[in-house]
Design a protein around this motif. Structure first.
Motif, PDB file in Angstrom:
ATOM      1  N   ILE A 107       5.480   7.497  -2.163  1.00  0.00           N
ATOM      2  CA  ILE A 107       5.056   6.096  -2.076  1.00  0.00           C
ATOM      3  C   ILE A 107       3.557   6.080  -1.774  1.00  0.00           C
ATOM      4  CG2 ILE A 107       5.245   3.943  -0.747  1.00  0.00           C
ATOM      5  CD1 ILE A 107       7.757   4.388  -2.273  1.00  0.00           C
ATOM      6  N   ASP A 108       2.811   5.319  -2.545  1.00  0.00           N
ATOM      7  CA  ASP A 108       1.385   5.109  -2.291  1.00  0.00           C
ATOM      8  C   ASP A 108       1.187   3.694  -1.778  1.00  0.00           C
ATOM      9  OD1 ASP A 108       0.388   7.633  -3.241  1.00  0.00           O
ATOM     10  OD2 ASP A 108       0.763   6.917  -5.288  1.00  0.00           O
ATOM     11  N   LEU A 109       0.279   3.551  -0.805  1.00  0.00           N
ATOM     12  CA  LEU A 109      -0.053   2.231  -0.275  1.00  0.00           C
ATOM     13  C   LEU A 109      -1.384   1.768  -0.834  1.00  0.00           C
ATOM     14  CD1 LEU A 109       0.907   2.751   3.481  1.00  0.00           C
ATOM     15  CD2 LEU A 109       2.230   1.581   1.711  1.00  0.00           C
ATOM     16  N   GLY A 110      -1.487   0.482  -1.112  1.00  0.00           N
ATOM     17  CA  GLY A 110      -2.731  -0.097  -1.578  1.00  0.00           C
ATOM     18  C   GLY A 110      -3.584  -0.544  -0.401  1.00  0.00           C
ATOM     19  N   PHE A 111      -4.521  -1.417  -0.676  1.00  0.00           N
ATOM     20  CA  PHE A 111      -5.365  -1.990   0.358  1.00  0.00           C
ATOM     21  C   PHE A 111      -4.783  -3.342   0.762  1.00  0.00           C
ATOM     22  CE2 PHE A 111      -8.215   0.782  -2.012  1.00  0.00           C
ATOM     23  CZ  PHE A 111      -8.714   1.553  -0.969  1.00  0.00           C
ATOM     24  N   PRO A 112      -4.892  -3.690   2.041  1.00  0.00           N
ATOM     25  CA  PRO A 112      -4.306  -4.966   2.480  1.00  0.00           C
ATOM     26  C   PRO A 112      -5.098  -6.171   1.989  1.00  0.00           C
ATOM     27  CG  PRO A 112      -5.480  -3.915   4.287  1.00  0.00           C
ATOM     28  CD  PRO A 112      -5.488  -2.943   3.145  1.00  0.00           C
ATOM     29  N   SER A 113      -4.381  -7.268   1.831  1.00  0.00           N
ATOM     30  CA  SER A 113      -4.976  -8.564   1.520  1.00  0.00           C
ATOM     31  C   SER A 113      -4.459  -9.552   2.553  1.00  0.00           C
ATOM     32  CB  SER A 113      -4.571  -9.055   0.131  1.00  0.00           C
ATOM     33  OG  SER A 113      -5.037  -8.184  -0.859  1.00  0.00           O
ATOM     34  N   VAL A 114      -5.266 -10.554   2.867  1.00  0.00           N
ATOM     35  CA  VAL A 114      -4.865 -11.542   3.863  1.00  0.00           C
ATOM     36  C   VAL A 114      -5.174 -12.934   3.317  1.00  0.00           C
ATOM     37  CG1 VAL A 114      -5.208 -12.387   6.220  1.00  0.00           C
ATOM     38  CG2 VAL A 114      -5.289  -9.919   5.755  1.00  0.00           C
ATOM     39  N   ALA A 115      -4.173 -13.813   3.396  1.00  0.00           N
ATOM     40  CA  ALA A 115      -4.341 -15.212   3.005  1.00  0.00           C
ATOM     41  C   ALA A 115      -4.259 -16.056   4.266  1.00  0.00           C
ATOM     42  CB  ALA A 115      -3.263 -15.624   2.016  1.00  0.00           C
ATOM     43  N   ILE A 116      -5.345 -16.780   4.549  1.00  0.00           N
ATOM     44  CA  ILE A 116      -5.401 -17.638   5.731  1.00  0.00           C
ATOM     45  C   ILE A 116      -5.186 -19.079   5.299  1.00  0.00           C
ATOM     46  CG2 ILE A 116      -6.874 -18.478   7.615  1.00  0.00           C
ATOM     47  CD1 ILE A 116      -8.244 -15.759   7.585  1.00  0.00           C
TER      48      ILE A 116
END
Length: 127
Positions: A107-116
């Motif tokens: 499993i590879d993880l991407g970069f996080p994204s945040v929606a405010i």
């Protein structure tokens, strides 16, 4: 994939209890439909490999601000940028904590994204 969900619950519990010293309780993860969703903050990180999907942490606005402040070790309100950084890091830690428990799975993880100030992100997969 069911085992991954359980590992994510355990990792979330660990992060909130051990790192943030905040009480957390859980029910079985399940999709929700809300006719009038409350707005808050959602942090997500994609994963791919033998399984594909997203890890999503959605919190009401006040809860998100408290969690991010505790994580940052700050008594002062955080800027939206600092809030996003803190919650992005928390969702990365949660996903990263579950990943080693997937024996023999790539499993590879991407970069996080945040929606405010966004409606909670709900994902439903119908087979």
């Amino acid at each position: 994939m069911e085992h991954f969900a359980q590992h994510l619950v355990e990792s979330t519990r660990h992060v909130f209890d051990r790192m943030l010293h905040l009480a957390v309780w859980d029910d079985a993860p399940e999709p929700r439909d809300e006719p009038n969703p409350t707005y808050g903050v959602s942090a997500l990180i994609a994963f791919s490999g033998e399984s594909d999907g997203f890890v999503v942490l959605s919190l009401p606005f006040d809860t998100a601000r408290r969690v991010a402040s505790v994580f940052a070790g700050s008594d002062k309100p955080l800027s939206d940028d600092d809030l996003a950084d803190a919650l992005g890091e928390i969702v990365s830690i949660i996903a990263g904590g579950a990943k080693p428990r997937l024996e023999n799975k790539h499993i590879d993880l991407g970069f996080p994204s945040v929606a405010i100030d966004a409606a909670p992100i709900n994902y439903r997969h119908d087979d």
